[in-house]
Design a protein around this motif. Structure first.
Motif, PDB file in Angstrom:
ATOM      1  N   HIS A  78      63.661  38.632  64.556  1.00 29.21           N
ATOM      2  CA  HIS A  78      62.975  38.182  64.217  1.00 29.21           C
ATOM      3  C   HIS A  78      62.184  38.892  62.927  1.00 29.21           C
ATOM      4  O   HIS A  78      61.518  39.059  61.688  1.00 29.21           O
TER       5      HIS A  78
ATOM      6  N   GLU B 121      63.452  41.428  61.433  1.00 30.78           N
ATOM      7  CA  GLU B 121      64.475  41.837  60.388  1.00 30.78           C
ATOM      8  C   GLU B 121      64.602  40.861  58.999  1.00 30.78           C
ATOM      9  O   GLU B 121      64.852  40.853  58.636  1.00 30.78           O
ATOM     10  N   CYS B 122      64.288  39.601  60.644  1.00 34.31           N
ATOM     11  CA  CYS B 122      64.537  38.662  59.505  1.00 34.31           C
ATOM     12  C   CYS B 122      63.267  38.184  58.758  1.00 34.31           C
ATOM     13  O   CYS B 122      63.518  37.006  57.226  1.00 34.31           O
TER      14      CYS B 122
ATOM     15  N   TYR C 137      63.762  40.541  55.685  1.00 34.25           N
ATOM     16  CA  TYR C 137      64.885  39.625  54.197  1.00 34.25           C
ATOM     17  C   TYR C 137      64.627  38.454  53.989  1.00 34.25           C
ATOM     18  O   TYR C 137      64.393  38.726  52.346  1.00 34.25           O
TER      19      TYR C 137
ATOM     20  N   GLN D  73      72.839  37.722  55.043  1.00 38.61           N
ATOM     21  CA  GLN D  73      71.995  38.221  56.532  1.00 38.61           C
ATOM     22  C   GLN D  73      70.885  37.472  57.417  1.00 38.61           C
ATOM     23  O   GLN D  73      71.159  37.765  59.032  1.00 38.61           O
ATOM     24  N   ILE D  74      70.019  37.042  56.323  1.00 38.15           N
ATOM     25  CA  ILE D  74      68.929  35.666  57.122  1.00 38.15           C
ATOM     26  C   ILE D  74      70.273  34.895  58.265  1.00 38.15           C
ATOM     27  O   ILE D  74      69.664  34.184  59.232  1.00 38.15           O
TER      28      ILE D  74
ATOM     29  N   LEU E  87      71.486  36.787  61.227  1.00 41.38           N
ATOM     30  CA  LEU E  87      70.278  37.310  62.067  1.00 41.38           C
ATOM     31  C   LEU E  87      69.628  35.457  62.708  1.00 41.38           C
ATOM     32  O   LEU E  87      69.282  35.689  64.153  1.00 41.38           O
ATOM     33  N   GLU E  88      69.695  34.607  62.184  1.00 47.13           N
ATOM     34  CA  GLU E  88      69.282  33.623  62.621  1.00 47.13           C
ATOM     35  C   GLU E  88      70.258  32.400  63.879  1.00 47.13           C
ATOM     36  O   GLU E  88      69.681  32.334  64.942  1.00 47.13           O
TER      37      GLU E  88
END
Length: 162
Positions: A43, A45-46, A49, A114-115, A118-119
């Motif tokens: 979360h 890291e998200c 971004y 990337q998002i 990550l999600e």
């Protein structure tokens, strides 16, 4: 007669109770804590971004091509003023401490990918957390049954009549 009492002797029941309690505390709760920490890391890291994407989108929308003044967080809310002479290219962290120079549209596309990744990872961890919590509940239910404790909280309550 209690079906558990027919199968296990009192000493066996105590040993099983201790075994289940150790399993819950030493394995399941540790796994749950580790998975929750991994989820928090994803979360964070998200969020990084998403903030970067918001800044890039702002630069694109406002047409800022040069001489951008901004504040940069060095950590612990300590900010320094930065002057960016050319905003047509940005460096984006791609992992393992490696940064790559992108144009603004390329950076936006990379960051969006990337998002999404990550999600997706966060969703998998959420499912894993649900499974661990369910297994903890199941093990606690087995403990309750093994000890002969009633599952119905209504039977445990006292009713007061005034």
């Amino acid at each position: 007669m209690d079906p558990v009492a027919e199968v296990f002797k009192p000493a066996d029941v105590e040993a099983k109770v201790l075994e289940y309690e150790r399993y819950i505390n030493d394995v399941l709760k540790r796994d749950l804590q580790k998975t929750l920490q991994q989820l928090d890391t994803i979360h964070m890291e998200c969020i990084e971004y998403m903030n970067t994407k918001a800044v890039i989108d702002s630069v694109i929308e406002n047409g800022i091509g040069s001489n951008l003044k901004t504040k940069y967080d060095l950590g612990c809310n300590f900010y320094v003023t930065a002057k960016i002479p050319d905003t047509s290219m940005v460096f984006v962290r791609i992992g393992l401490g490696i940064y790559l120079e992108y144009t603004l549209p390329e950076a936006t596309e990379f960051i969006q990918g990337q998002i999404e990744k990550l999600e997706s990872g966060a969703k998998e961890l959420d499912e894993k957390i649900v499974k661990i919590r369910a297994f903890i509940k199941l093990t606690l239910e087995a403990l309750r049954e093994l000890q002969g404790i009633s599952a119905d909280p209504e039977k445990e309550r006292r009713e007061f009549v005034l």
